[in-house]
Design a protein around this motif. Structure first.
Motif, mmCIF file in Angstrom:
data_model
loop_
_atom_site.group_PDB
_atom_site.id
_atom_site.type_symbol
_atom_site.label_atom_id
_atom_site.label_comp_id
_atom_site.label_asym_id
_atom_site.label_seq_id
_atom_site.Cartn_x
_atom_site.Cartn_y
_atom_site.Cartn_z
ATOM 1 N N UNK A 141 -3.124 3.180 -7.419
ATOM 2 C CA UNK A 141 -3.465 1.884 -8.000
ATOM 3 C C UNK A 141 -4.971 1.758 -8.163
ATOM 4 N N UNK A 142 -5.727 2.192 -7.168
ATOM 5 C CA UNK A 142 -7.179 2.110 -7.260
ATOM 6 C C UNK A 142 -7.698 2.875 -8.478
ATOM 7 N N UNK A 143 -7.182 4.068 -8.701
ATOM 8 C CA UNK A 143 -7.634 4.863 -9.840
ATOM 9 C C UNK A 143 -7.204 4.231 -11.160
ATOM 10 N N UNK A 190 -4.878 -0.665 -0.428
ATOM 11 C CA UNK A 190 -6.272 -0.291 -0.653
ATOM 12 C C UNK A 190 -6.635 -0.414 -2.133
ATOM 13 N N UNK A 191 -5.732 -0.006 -3.009
ATOM 14 C CA UNK A 191 -5.981 -0.156 -4.437
ATOM 15 C C UNK A 191 -6.028 -1.607 -4.873
ATOM 16 N N UNK A 192 -5.230 -2.441 -4.212
ATOM 17 C CA UNK A 192 -5.181 -3.860 -4.574
ATOM 18 C C UNK A 192 -6.542 -4.524 -4.379
ATOM 19 N N UNK A 193 -7.349 -4.038 -3.458
ATOM 20 C CA UNK A 193 -8.681 -4.621 -3.259
ATOM 21 C C UNK A 193 -9.488 -4.598 -4.549
ATOM 22 N N UNK A 194 -9.357 -3.507 -5.321
ATOM 23 C CA UNK A 194 -10.095 -3.419 -6.578
ATOM 24 C C UNK A 194 -9.512 -4.367 -7.628
ATOM 25 N N UNK A 272 -10.854 4.821 7.186
ATOM 26 C CA UNK A 272 -11.174 3.729 6.278
ATOM 27 C C UNK A 272 -11.046 4.217 4.846
ATOM 28 N N UNK A 273 -9.991 3.792 4.148
ATOM 29 C CA UNK A 273 -9.847 4.130 2.736
ATOM 30 C C UNK A 273 -10.902 3.364 1.931
ATOM 31 N N UNK A 311 -2.711 -7.880 3.753
ATOM 32 C CA UNK A 311 -2.769 -6.857 4.794
ATOM 33 C C UNK A 311 -4.014 -6.001 4.802
ATOM 34 N N UNK A 312 -5.057 -6.418 4.077
ATOM 35 C CA UNK A 312 -6.291 -5.644 4.047
ATOM 36 C C UNK A 312 -7.217 -6.033 5.199
#
Length: 382
Positions: A141-143, A190-194, A272-273, A311-312
């Motif tokens: 997802x991040x990419x 982790x991707x959702x943060x972006x 830490x991703x 959940x981040x």
């Protein structure tokens, strides 16, 4: 804001860079169309796929089959998963493999993987024979929402993240949302943060929509495609206006000055991703903005609550091994931030918030203010 999409809808986002413009193709099961898209784009081309071991187990055969069915010769090189592959040693391995595969300047490198593979393969393509074109096939997802778009490629230095690299735009991005089903919950978060970052830096309505619809994004409903497309449109627009980060493109680094320092402090490991570091970094940027009187305390709290809801991590103390390796040392974190790419003549530049949906570039932030801010945050919840 709603997501008026069905999984059958394909979305094309144009990255408008003149004669170097390219499409981002977003949709479920779109990976199967990669071969015909490459054949239409570059008839007679040969390809070499760069991927990591985990992604290869899921998607390499399908990717090779799509290219082969379109009459495209292909080879592959597999690297290990994780930030450790963004190194001089692995760059050498990939470059030599591409040369051995006789990839020429009119051929294509295919980056099949997450942000690490995209950065590594893109940089190898940028320097191979002084520049070979490449295609991004992001599998995280991040990419899909961030690192595959915009042409930033590179590797890490022991002194900091992404300090060796080049701007090298892909010629095509194929983002298959079905591949995200194989991600672990932690990787997806982790991707959702972006994704949240795009709402925070320039689209308050999108952030509000995320607060209401994030569960549908995680469960794989059509909201997922909507969130990815909205994020890609936001980044594509900024990249088209400022390709080489001479101005507003720096806004895309919201949370990254803190986040990259935290990644370096944890040894670029799975403690830490990247997206987790960005999540903590965005909360710190919001809280610093509030301390400076730029935004209301309630806005900073709202940001922290949303990221925590999915959940981040949202605080320094949420990071595994918090008390080790300099994480609890404000001066050590300041030293790592001094290697940030936005530093100019030793002065720190931060991306801060004037409101949810309005980020600003804050140059020449007083280091002592940031150090004191970090010391307070490090004491919290100890």
């Amino acid at each position: 804001m709603t997501a008026p999409l069905k999984h059958t809808d394909l979305i094309n986002v144009d990255v408008a860079l003149g004669d170097r413009a390219y499409d981002i193709v977003i949709g479920r099961d779109v990976l199967a169309t990669l071969g015909r898209r490459v054949a239409a784009l570059r008839p007679g081309v040969r390809t070499a796929i760069v991927t990591d071991r985990t992604v290869a187990g899921h998607w390499l055969k399908k990717t090779e089959a799509s290219l082969t069915e379109a009459g495209i010769a292909t080879s592959h090189v597999i690297v290990e998963e994780g930030e450790g592959s963004k190194s001089y040693a692995v760059l050498e391995k990939v470059s030599e493999a591409l040369i051995a595969a006789r990839i020429e300047r009119n051929d294509l490198v295919v980056a099949l993987g997450g942000g690490v593979v995209g950065d590594l393969a893109g940089f190898a393509a940028a320097i191979l024979r002084r520049g070979v074109d490449f295609v991004q096939v992001p599998t995280s997802l991040l990419a899909q929402v961030d690192s595959s778009v915009g042409g930033k490629t590179g590797i890490n230095s022991p002194q900091g993240k992404n300090l060796i690299g080049a701007f090298h735009q892909p010629v095509l991005v194929v983002a298959d949302t079905a591949v995200l089903d194989t991600l672990s919950p932690r990787q997806f978060r982790a991707g959702y943060a972006e994704v949240a970052k795009y709402g925070l830096l320039g689209d308050e309505a999108f952030f509000a929509w995320l607060e209401t619809n994030h569960a549908d994004i995680f469960s794989g409903n059509a909201a997922r495609e909507h969130a990815i497309a909205t994020s890609c449109r936001a980044k594509a627009a900024i990249v088209a206006r400022d390709e080489r980060e001479n101005g507003e493109r720096a806004l895309l680094n919201l949370g990254h000055t803190f986040g990259h320092a935290l990644e370096a402090a944890t040894g670029f490991s799975d403690r830490l991703f990247h997206g987790e570091g960005v999540a903590v970094g965005m909360v710190l940027a919001a809280e610093l903005s509030a301390q400076l009187g730029m935004i209301a305390d309630g806005d900073a709290i709202r940001i922290k609550h949303h990221l925590a809801d999915v959940g981040l991590p949202t605080a320094l103390q949420d990071i595994a091994g918090f008390t080790q390796e300099g994480l609890a040392d404000a001066d050590a974190l300041m030293a790592l931030m001094a290697q940030d790419k936005k530093v100019k003549r030793g002065r720190l530049t931060f991306i801060l918030l004037e409101a949810i949906g309005r980020a600003v570039i804050a140059p020449d932030v007083e280091p002592s203010l940031v150090r004191d801010f970090l010391k307070v945050k490090l004491e919290r919840r100890r």
